[in-house]
Design a protein around this motif. Structure first.
Motif, mmCIF file in Angstrom:
data_model
loop_
_atom_site.group_PDB
_atom_site.id
_atom_site.type_symbol
_atom_site.label_atom_id
_atom_site.label_comp_id
_atom_site.label_asym_id
_atom_site.label_seq_id
_atom_site.Cartn_x
_atom_site.Cartn_y
_atom_site.Cartn_z
ATOM 1 N N VAL A 29 0.842 -1.196 0.000
ATOM 2 C CA VAL A 29 0.000 0.000 0.000
ATOM 3 C C VAL A 29 0.876 1.245 0.000
ATOM 4 N N LYS A 30 0.308 2.331 -0.531
ATOM 5 C CA LYS A 30 0.963 3.634 -0.429
ATOM 6 C C LYS A 30 -0.073 4.712 -0.697
ATOM 7 N N ASP A 31 0.211 5.921 -0.236
ATOM 8 C CA ASP A 31 -0.628 7.054 -0.591
ATOM 9 C C ASP A 31 -0.418 7.361 -2.073
ATOM 10 N N SER A 32 -1.496 7.682 -2.776
ATOM 11 C CA SER A 32 -1.387 7.908 -4.214
ATOM 12 C C SER A 32 -0.476 9.084 -4.556
ATOM 13 N N GLN A 33 -0.266 9.993 -3.601
ATOM 14 C CA GLN A 33 0.599 11.149 -3.843
ATOM 15 C C GLN A 33 2.042 10.927 -3.402
ATOM 16 N N ASP A 34 2.297 9.796 -2.772
ATOM 17 C CA ASP A 34 3.651 9.519 -2.284
ATOM 18 C C ASP A 34 4.563 9.152 -3.454
ATOM 19 N N VAL A 35 5.779 9.662 -3.447
ATOM 20 C CA VAL A 35 6.772 9.329 -4.464
ATOM 21 C C VAL A 35 8.072 8.944 -3.761
ATOM 22 N N GLN A 36 8.818 8.070 -4.396
ATOM 23 C CA GLN A 36 10.083 7.651 -3.804
ATOM 24 C C GLN A 36 11.148 8.739 -3.955
ATOM 25 N N ASP A 37 11.884 8.960 -2.899
ATOM 26 C CA ASP A 37 13.002 9.894 -2.895
ATOM 27 C C ASP A 37 14.243 9.108 -2.519
ATOM 28 N N ALA A 38 15.222 9.078 -3.415
ATOM 29 C CA ALA A 38 16.432 8.282 -3.202
ATOM 30 C C ALA A 38 16.081 6.820 -2.937
ATOM 31 N N GLY A 39 15.043 6.338 -3.635
ATOM 32 C CA GLY A 39 14.662 4.936 -3.525
ATOM 33 C C GLY A 39 13.786 4.593 -2.346
ATOM 34 N N GLU A 40 13.315 5.580 -1.579
ATOM 35 C CA GLU A 40 12.486 5.306 -0.413
ATOM 36 C C GLU A 40 11.182 6.087 -0.470
ATOM 37 N N TRP A 41 10.101 5.418 0.006
ATOM 38 C CA TRP A 41 8.827 6.108 0.161
ATOM 39 C C TRP A 41 8.857 6.935 1.435
ATOM 40 N N SER A 42 8.093 8.015 1.471
ATOM 41 C CA SER A 42 7.997 8.790 2.717
ATOM 42 C C SER A 42 7.188 8.014 3.749
ATOM 43 N N GLY A 43 6.250 7.164 3.264
ATOM 44 C CA GLY A 43 5.429 6.384 4.180
ATOM 45 C C GLY A 43 4.289 7.169 4.786
ATOM 46 N N THR A 44 4.034 8.375 4.303
ATOM 47 C CA THR A 44 2.957 9.199 4.843
ATOM 48 C C THR A 44 1.671 9.002 4.043
ATOM 49 N N PHE A 45 0.532 9.103 4.733
ATOM 50 C CA PHE A 45 -0.790 9.044 4.117
ATOM 51 C C PHE A 45 -1.546 10.296 4.530
ATOM 52 N N ASN A 46 -2.265 10.909 3.596
ATOM 53 C CA ASN A 46 -2.946 12.165 3.894
ATOM 54 C C ASN A 46 -4.322 12.232 3.251
ATOM 55 N N ILE A 47 -5.227 12.928 3.930
ATOM 56 C CA ILE A 47 -6.452 13.390 3.298
ATOM 57 C C ILE A 47 -6.370 14.911 3.268
ATOM 58 N N THR A 48 -6.857 15.521 2.197
ATOM 59 C CA THR A 48 -6.650 16.948 2.005
ATOM 60 C C THR A 48 -7.934 17.674 1.617
ATOM 61 N N LYS A 49 -7.943 18.962 1.903
ATOM 62 C CA LYS A 49 -8.989 19.888 1.459
ATOM 63 C C LYS A 49 -8.305 21.201 1.136
ATOM 64 N N ASP A 50 -8.364 21.577 -0.110
ATOM 65 C CA ASP A 50 -7.685 22.797 -0.558
ATOM 66 C C ASP A 50 -6.203 22.726 -0.167
ATOM 67 N N THR A 51 -5.743 23.652 0.650
ATOM 68 C CA THR A 51 -4.331 23.656 1.057
ATOM 69 C C THR A 51 -4.116 22.970 2.402
ATOM 70 N N TYR A 52 -5.171 22.435 2.991
ATOM 71 C CA TYR A 52 -5.063 21.797 4.302
ATOM 72 C C TYR A 52 -4.911 20.285 4.151
ATOM 73 N N SER A 53 -4.186 19.689 5.090
ATOM 74 C CA SER A 53 -3.912 18.262 5.018
ATOM 75 C C SER A 53 -3.940 17.651 6.415
#
Length: 224
Positions: A107-131
């Motif tokens: 599983v992963k958050d659809s907005q998560d991207v790997q950085d230097a081969g690693e996922w951030s591992g964060t999951f978020n729900i958002t509204k406008d600029t709030y998360s």
């Protein structure tokens, strides 16, 4: 709650190819004959050693269509205030699996991207600029973000052993995970006044991914 299925099947294509090959052999093959004047004959014998059975495993993984945290509110004190929502993932219809194999679900958050081969591992729900951040706990109640972050397609949620699925009472195995959101993130905001624009519906998406794995090595080899 409606559920979605991850379905993988490879049998039909291979069967079609075999039928075509069989038809060609029937049309063009000439079988030798033995007669009183030709008493000897030869028949070629062949065989092929393959690295696999030649038939792809097939399976169904059923995932939740939606996870809803419901109404979220700011706690009165600056303390942890978790809201946990349970969800099920079901494995079924396992066919053509080798010994000691199974299906890993990541599983992963659809907005998560790997950085230097690693996922951030964060999951978020958002509204406008709030998360608002939340966590996914695996069936053992461990945060998936505390595991390996370098798998190609996400964070390990669970591995379903093919033997366990096949020998279960109804040929399926269901495990429960948890989406956990700490409402403490809302503490201190004046949601009825100056921070009223934070009020509303927050949305997000979890990407699920499934892959056939060797149970003896899936923790170190999940490159698919």
């Amino acid at each position: 709650m409606k559920k979605r299925s991850l379905l993988k099947k490879g049998v039909g294509l291979m069967l079609a190819g075999s039928l075509v090959l069989g038809m060609q052999s029937t049309v063009f093959a000439t079988n030798p004959t033995l007669t009183d004047s030709g008493q000897n004959g030869n028949t070629d014998v062949t065989g092929e050693v393959s690295t696999s059975s030649g038939v792809s495993p097939s399976y169904i993984i059923t995932i939740p269509e939606k996870i809803d945290f419901g109404t979220l509110s700011a706690p009165e004190t600056d303390q942890n205030d978790y809201k946990d929502i349970s969800f099920d993932v079901t494995a079924s219809s396992f066919v053509n699996f080798s010994d000691n194999t199974g299906v890993a679900v990541l599983v992963k958050d659809s907005q998560d991207v790997q950085d230097a081969g690693e996922w951030s591992g964060t999951f978020n729900i958002t509204k406008d600029t709030y998360s608002l951040a939340y966590s996914i706990l695996d069936p053992s109640a461990s945060d998936v973000a505390d595991g390996t972050l370098t798998y190609t397609n996400g964070l390990l949620f669970h591995v379903f052993g093919a033997a366990a699925v096949a020998t279960s009472a109804d040929s399926s195995v269901t495990v429960s995970g948890t989406a956990r959101l700490n409402q403490r993130q809302l503490y201190g905001y004046d949601l009825d006044g100056t921070d009223a624009d934070m009020v509303g519906t927050y949305d997000g998406t979890i990407d699920f991914y499934s892959t056939v794995v060797d149970l003896s090595s899936y923790l170190t080899d999940l490159s698919n």
